[in-house]
Design a protein around this motif. Structure first.
Motif, PDB file in Angstrom:
ATOM      1  N   GLN A 139      -3.098   1.779  -3.953  1.00 39.63           N
ATOM      2  CA  GLN A 139      -3.473   2.855  -3.036  1.00 39.63           C
ATOM      3  C   GLN A 139      -4.662   2.444  -2.192  1.00 39.63           C
ATOM      4  O   GLN A 139      -5.736   2.145  -2.722  1.00 39.63           O
ATOM      5  CB  GLN A 139      -3.813   4.134  -3.818  1.00 39.63           C
ATOM      6  CG  GLN A 139      -4.178   5.331  -2.951  1.00 39.63           C
ATOM      7  CD  GLN A 139      -2.981   5.892  -2.196  1.00 39.63           C
ATOM      8  OE1 GLN A 139      -1.890   6.004  -2.769  1.00 39.63           O
ATOM      9  NE2 GLN A 139      -3.168   6.264  -0.951  1.00 39.63           N
ATOM     10  N   LEU A 140      -4.480   2.424  -0.881  1.00 39.95           N
ATOM     11  CA  LEU A 140      -5.589   2.187   0.045  1.00 39.95           C
ATOM     12  C   LEU A 140      -5.523   3.179   1.198  1.00 39.95           C
ATOM     13  O   LEU A 140      -6.385   4.019   1.360  1.00 39.95           O
ATOM     14  CB  LEU A 140      -5.580   0.748   0.566  1.00 39.95           C
ATOM     15  CG  LEU A 140      -6.754   0.373   1.487  1.00 39.95           C
ATOM     16  CD1 LEU A 140      -8.067   0.443   0.710  1.00 39.95           C
ATOM     17  CD2 LEU A 140      -6.560  -1.020   2.077  1.00 39.95           C
ATOM     18  N   ASP A 191       0.837  -1.207   0.000  1.00 37.62           N
ATOM     19  CA  ASP A 191       0.000   0.000   0.000  1.00 37.62           C
ATOM     20  C   ASP A 191       0.871   1.257   0.000  1.00 37.62           C
ATOM     21  O   ASP A 191       1.592   1.504   0.970  1.00 37.62           O
ATOM     22  CB  ASP A 191      -0.899  -0.051   1.242  1.00 37.62           C
ATOM     23  CG  ASP A 191      -1.802   1.146   1.370  1.00 37.62           C
ATOM     24  OD1 ASP A 191      -1.906   1.936   0.404  1.00 37.62           O
ATOM     25  OD2 ASP A 191      -2.433   1.283   2.438  1.00 37.62           O
ATOM     26  N   GLY A 237      -0.365  -0.089   7.256  1.00 35.32           N
ATOM     27  CA  GLY A 237      -0.508  -0.288   5.821  1.00 35.32           C
ATOM     28  C   GLY A 237      -1.073  -1.665   5.537  1.00 35.32           C
ATOM     29  O   GLY A 237      -1.442  -2.405   6.451  1.00 35.32           O
ATOM     30  N   THR A 238      -1.105  -2.029   4.245  1.00 31.73           N
ATOM     31  CA  THR A 238      -1.717  -3.292   3.848  1.00 31.73           C
ATOM     32  C   THR A 238      -0.851  -4.000   2.821  1.00 31.73           C
ATOM     33  O   THR A 238      -0.311  -3.381   1.896  1.00 31.73           O
ATOM     34  CB  THR A 238      -3.112  -3.056   3.241  1.00 31.73           C
ATOM     35  OG1 THR A 238      -3.920  -2.341   4.178  1.00 31.73           O
ATOM     36  CG2 THR A 238      -3.797  -4.372   2.909  1.00 31.73           C
TER      37      THR A 238
END
Length: 393
Positions: A188-189, A152, A197-198
């Motif tokens: 993008q998240l 991410d 984050g991911t």
């Protein structure tokens, strides 16, 4: 009430004349109201950012219905249920597809700073898209590679060099629990309050970094409904078909989003703290405005007594104070609205949290400001309304 507005139209703007007569007192009042508004805006902004950031992933799932374990509390605290429920759900009339999702929090080594931080890992069968994020869906073949993940770019932390290398077509390696993984793509998240984050990858890669997890134990089931079927109809059929299995709960996607939001609202201290902050901002504003208007009433007590002796009713005197209160509310709201715009931008840059000014929030805080000032003005005139003009001379 009609007489009140008629009186306002006929008389001179005494409220404004009294406020503008003492510039220092007016400035103090406006500063206090602006401070209270900034406090309310920031608390509401953080509160909404909390809910939005922690439901972004929920909203991104490509599904009409979600299966979860009844023991699950939030996206960061998901229990598991057997994968057999996915196969059973696929047999229900109206179900177009049923896919398994794996979710887990991992501690990884930041490839740039080498410090350890917590990120959330999401995994699924890359043959079938699970997230409504075009950047991920364009890189499904990438995550089929062993130990390969997408990261991410909206994550919180120092990753500028990492992003530059990946954008240049290079892989970046790091470690999760002493296992080396490759970051080969970005999406993008955004960060949340629970994870910085991911990471996204295939189910096979997920099980490699969670060696104790079994492939048959999943966290979520994504159910898509066939065209021509009502979602609620399929939900009812799923509940009936799976009712003998207490290890699974059936929710529509909006219900699942609300499930996540309710956790942060009701089951954590964070939502309560922000609500208290909004209340404190309102109370601070009431106290400040009350002090200003009360001082104004006391300093003009003889003038008000003269009005009462001349036959003016309490509603007329109240109208003067209400006029002052509304003027203070409008003028104090202007800086109280402008300052949070900069603070929101500063917060976004520092944390990557989705904190923005909205029209609904601006109108809500403006209404609260008017109520705050009007309430203070009404309380400030309590002594005046009960006083006898003869006692004031």
């Amino acid at each position: 009430m009609i007489g009140f507005f008629q009186a306002i139209r006929r008389r001179t703007p005494l409220g404004w004349l009294q406020l503008s007569h003492s510039k220092s007192r007016l400035l103090v009042a406006l500063s206090g109201i602006a401070f209270a508004d900034v406090l309310i805006f920031m608390q509401l902004g953080f509160q909404n950012a909390l809910y939005d950031s922690n439901t972004r992933l929920n909203r991104a799932f490509i599904a009409d219905i979600i299966l979860i374990s009844p023991q699950s509390q939030s996206m960061q605290n998901m229990s598991t249920f057997t994968r057999r429920r996915i196969l059973q759900a696929a047999d229900v009339p109206g179900v177009k597809s049923a896919e398994a999702i794996y979710v887990g929090l991992v501690t990884w080594k930041n490839p740039q700073t080498k410090s350890k931080t917590t990120v959330q890992a999401i995994a699924f069968n890359p043959e079938k898209p699970a997230l409504n994020i075009s950047e991920i869906n364009a890189q499904l073949d990438t995550i089929k590679l062993p130990d390969t993940f997408l990261f991410d770019r909206g994550a919180k932390g120092d990753y500028d060099q990492v992003f530059s290398q990946i954008n240049a077509g290079k892989n970046v390696s790091t470690e999760i629990d002493k296992r080396t993984i490759n970051i080969s793509g970005l999406f993008q998240l955004g960060a949340s309050f629970a994870a910085d984050g991911t990471l996204v990858s295939s189910d096979e890669n997920f099980l490699r970094i969670f060696p104790r997890r079994k492939a048959g134990s999943i966290n979520l089931g994504l159910i898509s409904v066939q065209p021509g079927y009502e979602i609620e109809q399929v939900v009812a059929a799923l509940k009936s078909h799976l009712q003998a299995n207490p290890d699974v709960k059936v929710l529509t996607l909006p219900e699942y989003i609300k499930f996540e939001e309710d956790y942060w609202k009701k089951s954590t201290a964070i939502g309560f703290i922000f609500s208290i902050g909004v209340s404190m901002g309102f109370i601070v504003g009431v106290i400040i405005v009350y002090q200003v208007l009360s001082t104004d009433v006391n300093s003009h007590l003889r003038e008000y007594a003269t009005f009462k002796a001349m036959g003016y009713q309490n509603i007329y005197l109240l109208g003067i104070i209400v006029e002052e209160a509304i003027i203070l509310a409008v003028l104090g709201f202007i800086p109280g609205f402008i300052v949070p715009l900069g603070l929101y931008q500063l917060t976004r840059n520092a944390t990557n949290l989705p904190i923005y000014m909205t029209l609904a929030r601006a109108l809500t805080v403006f209404l609260m400001t008017v109520i705050m000032c009007t309430l203070s003005g009404t309380v400030a005139t309590a002594r005046l309304q009960s006083a006898d003009p003869a006692d004031m001379f």
